[in-house]
Scaffold this motif. Sequence first.
Motif: not given
Length: 287
Positions: A230-257
């Motif tokens: 839940t914590y990872r997904m909420q962080t990912a949602q916030k990054m998707l809403r508030e940044s234009d970082l790539s999805i791959s980058y956001i996935g790595n940033a929240v712990g997915y390889v």
Amino acid sequence: MQMKENGVGFDFCAFTDFDNSAEVRLYEIGSYACEPEYSYGPIIRSRGIIHYVLSGKGKLRIGDKTHNIHGNQIFFIPSGVSAYYEADSDDPWVYKWLHIGGTEFLALLTEVGLSENSPVLDVPSPNNRSWDFNSAINEIFENYEREYYCIGKIYEIMDFLRKEYGHIDKASAESQQLQYVRTVIKYIQLKFSEQITMENIAGVCGLNRSYLSRLFHDATGYTIKGYLQTYRMQTAQKMLRESDLSISYIGNAVGYVDIFTFSKAFKKHTGCTPSSYRENGSAALAN
């Protein structure tokens, strides 16, 4: 969304649905000056609810126990518990309610002794105090459209309850258990972007994995794995809403390889893909 009724049902109700934080959540608030013998239930709720009785009297029944409650008291009904409550026939209660949750808030309720078996708590008088419980509740109701303001007030209430009712003896078994729960929460918040395992978390606490899992679930209602997800997904949602970082980058940033694993987990949690969420925002979750 706000609704008001006079003489029927309730006096005020607002569906706030503040759930951006896993630690403290506020789903709904309301107030009601009850008619004599007004009753509700038996009902089993999916979320905990706190009633703050301003005046009058009533009774709460959970299981085979009945609790007589009066003004200036709180009563808490946990999720998953069948409860019935009824206003007094001569002096019906007036109360405000908050549908509330989150790992930190639920752990705090355990610490101050509010539970299914002990659901009632006195609210200290504001006399000679620089902080007033009733005023904090009123400010939430007066500013219910301001998410961060309301959550901030709930943190103030938590601090007040801990100061008044928290266990002073840090060596006690219950206090120690809650410290373990907080250690898990803080560890996840610090390390969520890394490849952490249950073994890592149990090792930090120095406890058996199954025992720690049971402590955490009893205090918060989450499994440790579920809280991490839940914590990872909420962080990912916030990054998707508030940044234009790539999805791959956001996935790595929240712990997915890799992006595939992240996208699969994200869709399972939210019901839509990361790209759909970014394009449509919260509207994607309603489809």
